[in-house]
Enzyme design. Sequence first.
Site, PDB file in Angstrom:
ATOM      1  N   ASP A  58       0.890  -1.097  -0.031  1.00 31.20           N
ATOM      2  CA  ASP A  58       0.115   0.078   0.045  1.00 31.20           C
ATOM      3  C   ASP A  58       0.908   1.214  -0.139  1.00 31.20           C
ATOM      4  O   ASP A  58       2.100   1.135   0.342  1.00 31.20           O
ATOM      5  CB  ASP A  58      -0.911   0.061   1.224  1.00 31.20           C
TER       6      ASP A  58
ATOM      7  N   PHE B   2     -10.995  23.035  -9.263  1.00 33.18           N
ATOM      8  CA  PHE B   2     -10.546  21.954  -9.983  1.00 33.18           C
ATOM      9  C   PHE B   2     -10.995  20.681 -10.557  1.00 33.18           C
ATOM     10  O   PHE B   2     -11.834  20.291  -9.823  1.00 33.18           O
ATOM     11  CB  PHE B   2      -9.271  21.478  -8.933  1.00 33.18           C
TER      12      PHE B   2
ATOM     13  N   LYS C  76      -7.157  -4.863  -4.957  1.00 32.69           N
ATOM     14  CA  LYS C  76      -5.934  -5.124  -4.509  1.00 32.69           C
ATOM     15  C   LYS C  76      -5.564  -6.758  -4.250  1.00 32.69           C
ATOM     16  O   LYS C  76      -4.593  -7.340  -4.620  1.00 32.69           O
ATOM     17  CB  LYS C  76      -5.701  -4.608  -3.097  1.00 32.69           C
TER      18      LYS C  76
ATOM     19  N   ASP D  19      -1.521  -0.711   6.221  1.00 31.67           N
ATOM     20  CA  ASP D  19      -1.869  -0.170   7.544  1.00 31.67           C
ATOM     21  C   ASP D  19      -3.327   0.015   7.794  1.00 31.67           C
ATOM     22  O   ASP D  19      -3.727   0.121   8.799  1.00 31.67           O
ATOM     23  CB  ASP D  19      -0.999   0.840   7.567  1.00 31.67           C
TER      24      ASP D  19
ATOM     25  N   ASP E 242      -6.692  -2.571   3.333  1.00 27.06           N
ATOM     26  CA  ASP E 242      -5.720  -3.551   2.801  1.00 27.06           C
ATOM     27  C   ASP E 242      -5.833  -4.731   3.477  1.00 27.06           C
ATOM     28  O   ASP E 242      -4.873  -5.709   3.284  1.00 27.06           O
ATOM     29  CB  ASP E 242      -4.217  -3.103   3.320  1.00 27.06           C
TER      30      ASP E 242
END
Length: 1216
Positions: free
Chosen positions: A467, A605, A845, A865, A869
């Site tokens: 990660d 933005f 992932k 962490d 994950d």
Amino acid sequence: MMQLMGHPSPADVIAHKGATFVLQPRPGCKLLLQAAPLGEKGPCVLYRAPRRAPLVSLQMAKKKSCSSESSDISWEVRANSDHFHKQLQRKSFFFFQWGRYADNTMRSHKYTPLNFLPYTIYEQFQRFANFYFLLIVIMQCVPVIATIPWYITVFPLLIVLFVRALKDLVSDLGRRRSDKQINSRSCDLLTSGGFKTVQWKDVCVGDVLRIHKDQIIPADLLLLSSTEPHSLCYVETADIDGETNLKFRQALAATHNALASDPLEQSLSSFNGIVFCEEPNGRLYSFQGELRWNGETHRLDPEHVLLRGTVLRNTDHAYGLTIYAGADTKIMKNCGKVILKTTQVERILNRVILAIITFVLLVDLLLAVGSGVFEHQLSSRLEPLAALGGDSSPAYRAFLTFWGYVILMSPAIPMSMYISFEVMKVIQSQFINWDLQMYHADTDNPAHARNTSLNEELGQVGHLLSDKTGTLTQNRLLFRQCCIAGDIYGDVPAHSENQTPLDLSWNRFSCGGLQFWDQRLVERLVKQHCPQTREFFIALALCHTVMTEWKEGAPHYQAASPDEEALVGAAREMGCVFLSRTRDSLTISELDHMHQYQLLALIDFTSKRRRMSVLVREPGGGLKLYCKGADMVILERLQRDCPHRDSSDRALDLFAQGCLRTLCVAVRSVTEAQWSEWRQALEQCQAETSQCEARLEELHDRMERELTLLGVTAIEDRLQDGVPETIFTLRQAGIKVWVLTGDKTETAVNVGYACRLIDPDTSLLQGDELRQLLQSSDSDVRIIQEKKSEIWCTDKWMSRGKTTIVVNGLELADLLNQPESGARFVALANQCQSVLCCRVTPSQKADVVQLVRRHTSSVTLSIGDGANDVNMIKTAHVGVGLYGFEGSQAVQNADFALAQFRFLRRLLLVHGHWSNLRICLFLRYFLYKTTAFAFVHIWYSFFSGFSAQRLYDSWFISLYTVMYTALPVQCLALFEQDVSAEGCVRWPEVYQKSQRLEHFSLRALTTTLLYSLYTSLVLCLLPLGVFQYLALDYQTLAVTVGTSAVFTTTAEIIIQTKYWTKYNIAAVILSFVLYFLSTLILHSPRLHSRSPNDYIFPGVSINAFGDAVVWLTVLLTTCTAILPSMAIQALDVALTRSNTHRVQSQSNPVLTKMNATPFRRGSVQRRSSYAASQGKGFGRLITSGAGLRTAVSPAAKPTSNGDGLTHNSGNTQGEC
């Protein structure tokens, strides 16, 4: 175009002449409607702002038409209806579950008091060796075939089962304690008597919760209202997607208007809405549903939902309805299931054990055939043998002999090895826990091996999947340098340790923490020697979408991007302090003088624009447009002959060399005529019936031209200590490093440069080029055969040298759905330097890890962490969790826990390499000593008439592996080193030996087993040959062969041990002492008199140990047996020079250094990551007035003292 007056409800939809009209009211704005034919993407919703602030906010309605309602909204949630949900609550018993709604209890543990015993027995006997030994025990209970007493096998088997069950139970109790910590967290639950504090585990679907500021949200909630205007709230999703910037959520206008009024608790208690939404799933970024209440139906989307694991920020209270709880929440759906992990060494060992068992059974069969032939041809001729055989036929005798040999040869499968194996792994895990060099004093967190079964797997890692946020970085962005008017201020991070802090005592708003060292800049600001410097920081204080929050009399900022927070914070420390904002104004303090700027336009933005701008009216009446963005976007919009253009460009190159995130700041003076023209154009865009968005983009492009460059900023995405060195060393060790992050592509690439994952001269392979490379079938793509593996590449990419693949979540989804493309992607990635996967979900992932596992044979290690994950950590062969700021779920589900990423280097290169070496040598030696000891019976059968007669004393068979030869090999498994800890880190190439599993390869195992056959042959034939001509009996022969076996195996462990400690020496001496003492005791005549059947060697050892022939025979047998091993060791040192020998013989080691290769801006195609990395800001909320009061609070109102400047008359209070 029609104009409708009044205030329609948010859900109103009007059909008019084949077109749909979506009515979305906005406070203080007139609603203009644009028709969109049915079937288009969606209607364009326009708002006309009041004349006092001609701001425009366009929003393409992303909601589909009502006719396209999703049919999968069968999940029903009734507010404040406990009876409805509890009767359908999910329950479980053993392996059975029933019910619909999950409770909110976290259950990562596996065992319960009811299922522990059956579950662990089921798991234990899934291991083939345990099942085999169970059959041996059963056969030993049959007297007619029992050649060895039953207790010799049953007690070791029970110990193996007990040790493994105890180890699994201890690990599961640790997970249960972690679950208890989470389940006991508190939250406020609405009851009939008002809000009551309860634990997370007590929350059920349908409950209404009150969430406090900075509190973790316990379940997936539908936001009903909040204490902020228009029921906005802000959440931090770092535990979900790794991003630390805030995201806003907003309640439906219907629930806000009805439930936000006093009395609040009474309104919430009477709320009886029914939510119909999609079934529980792991899609974090999508949600479909509807709220049915008071006869109306309201559409729901992700902006109305607060997910479990997110943190409420900048909002005092939020109120939500629980729609998913516990295992049904989206984050838990992404966590995956508990996977039972086994190491590659264990899998190879199981195959070796199966091969040994097959070989032994085949030998037993041949010996049984020999027994039948012997009985048929010889026993009938010899009267004593004929009397022993009785009336049994030779075939029946051979059948019994076969099972007798099965029992006799069972010690060849070393059951005690499994006991020692488990114990050694536990002790090796403690070595990891006790390593002070992996202890982080700042957080008081040591390394922790949570899974004691994967130590040797740490030495074989081929792919590291990491990660980014919180794992490689500290989640801190620091303002490091800037270039103003051609002058560079600040120092590069590598040289900032011994700098003197800035003197900011004059700034009463300073909060500290600015890691910027250059007093020249402060002096120019305070003395106002450089007007451009002052305007540079004014631009940083005005051009943003940051919200303020006041704590202890100082402003603290909440931003949509960590970059913006760092820049506005730097401006605050330099004296240009952003104090507050309203819908149409910005209040800042310039060197302790407060000024209020009128906000005329805010151009937010977007990822396409990569810049943002604000148009403000200064206190003096002038108009300024401030613009900031990516360097390549701003530089092309500068006016001709812009001063300091070349010097700023050189500064950009310099900042890029330091892997800093660069940003250009520019300004444009605007005349009243220009503003009048732009305002008219904005109003015309509101009235456009088509192409309104394109017209606005064209207008914004015109406004943001002819800029004057103010300066350049350089921000450091602060890495954890030692990350670049760790990644560089791991790459040298042959480990492929992949980074998987939910962050933007440009951010990930920038961090890749900073952490040395990507070298400055590395080319990036991404986007269309990557897709064409994977999909193209023309002649430019060819398959190269290299070492029997297929590698896809092209001439142009091979010629570029080092390459890094950059891929996003959408591209990964296509690769994962196409097995052939996935295989080609992994094959191509293996030829590249590294891989960056951006914008990936937690489930993606895990899919990437599974993709690597499917198409490579290497061991994968995942490290992270956060809760996002967890699935990745569970899917990899080895999972490592970091103690971080994103919660503890990663650590709870990991196999190993570390405090810092840099400790991974020592965990793999030192502990991983050592554990792999020790375990492999331990297993090979154990296989050698047990098979050499047991196979003696094969050769002895030719001298015993194939009668399954044992050569050893039964007590010797029982104690040989657990007492006489156990201690030296255990010391080998605990202390052996081929290279010191410093050498493992200094020469990471040594790691590749364990990575290739050289010590447990097919060649090494075959050599070990052949060597054991040779040893068994020597142990049997040499003593028999000597005793053939002597008047020594069978019992003396048994003692001689047993003593030779102990001496031979102990001599072999002495040869194999390279790293000697006092414990190794003591273990060898103690082994001999235990052998001689126990042999003399067990051969005592007194024991024989008490139990003649169990002690059948009375006084034999005393006579044998006093005979010189016996000792000479033992010496001759031992030397002959170990001769090949000594010869191989000598030849290996003399004729080869392995990496280990090079390391040990090198007298002047050269430390690994990080090469600071100069960054070549033109060759790498690298750009600023600031504007392209931040998410969409709060521009829509600011321009609409949602969440902001219409005026500055009285405490923050400016007053004039007649000098033309405005001053603050009181403590300024920020608005959120």
